[in-house]
Design an enzyme around this catalytic site. Sequence first.
Site, PDB file in Angstrom:
ATOM      1  N   ARG A  21       9.329  65.263  31.144  1.00  0.00           N
ATOM      2  CA  ARG A  21       9.201  66.686  30.812  1.00  0.00           C
ATOM      3  C   ARG A  21       7.799  67.197  31.143  1.00  0.00           C
ATOM      4  O   ARG A  21       7.642  68.302  31.669  1.00  0.00           O
ATOM      5  CB  ARG A  21       9.516  66.944  29.336  1.00  0.00           C
ATOM      6  CG  ARG A  21      10.972  66.702  28.990  1.00  0.00           C
ATOM      7  CD  ARG A  21      11.236  66.876  27.513  1.00  0.00           C
ATOM      8  NE  ARG A  21      10.406  65.936  26.764  1.00  0.00           N
ATOM      9  CZ  ARG A  21       9.995  66.108  25.506  1.00  0.00           C
ATOM     10  NH1 ARG A  21      10.321  67.203  24.848  1.00  0.00           N
ATOM     11  NH2 ARG A  21       9.265  65.202  24.904  1.00  0.00           N
ATOM     12  N   ASN A  40      14.548  67.310  26.162  1.00  0.00           N
ATOM     13  CA  ASN A  40      15.312  66.070  26.026  1.00  0.00           C
ATOM     14  C   ASN A  40      16.617  66.366  25.304  1.00  0.00           C
ATOM     15  O   ASN A  40      16.624  67.043  24.271  1.00  0.00           O
ATOM     16  CB  ASN A  40      14.538  65.026  25.221  1.00  0.00           C
ATOM     17  CG  ASN A  40      13.457  64.336  26.018  1.00  0.00           C
ATOM     18  OD1 ASN A  40      13.430  64.382  27.232  1.00  0.00           O
ATOM     19  ND2 ASN A  40      12.545  63.693  25.314  1.00  0.00           N
TER      20      ASN A  40
END
EC number: 3.6.1.7
Length: 93
Positions: A21, A40
Site C-alpha cells: 500500500r 488491505n
Amino acid sequence: MDEDVRMTAWVRGRVQGVGFRWFTRVNALEIGGMAGFALNLDDGRVQVVAEGQRENCHRLLDWLRSADTPGRVDGVTEIWGTPRGGYDGFEIR
C-alpha cells in the site's frame, strides 16, 4: 482529450505485510494528479481506487501489474467508471 476516470483494482498475491500500500501511494504521488486510496482486504487482496486522468490511471495499473511491486502479484482485476470525488490526495487505509 484525456478524460478523468475512476479505476478500481483488486490485486491478489502476497501483497499484505510487504509495504504494498505504501509503495502504491508513492507511485500514485509520483505519477501525479490522482486521488484515491489503497486498502488491505480481509481476504488478503489489496484494493486500489484511483481517480484522475485516464493515462495516469493506466500508468498506475501498469505498475500494479509489473515486477517492480513489493511482494508478489499473482493477478490484478480492474473496473473503470466515472469519478465520484471526495478524496483528499492518495491515502493508505
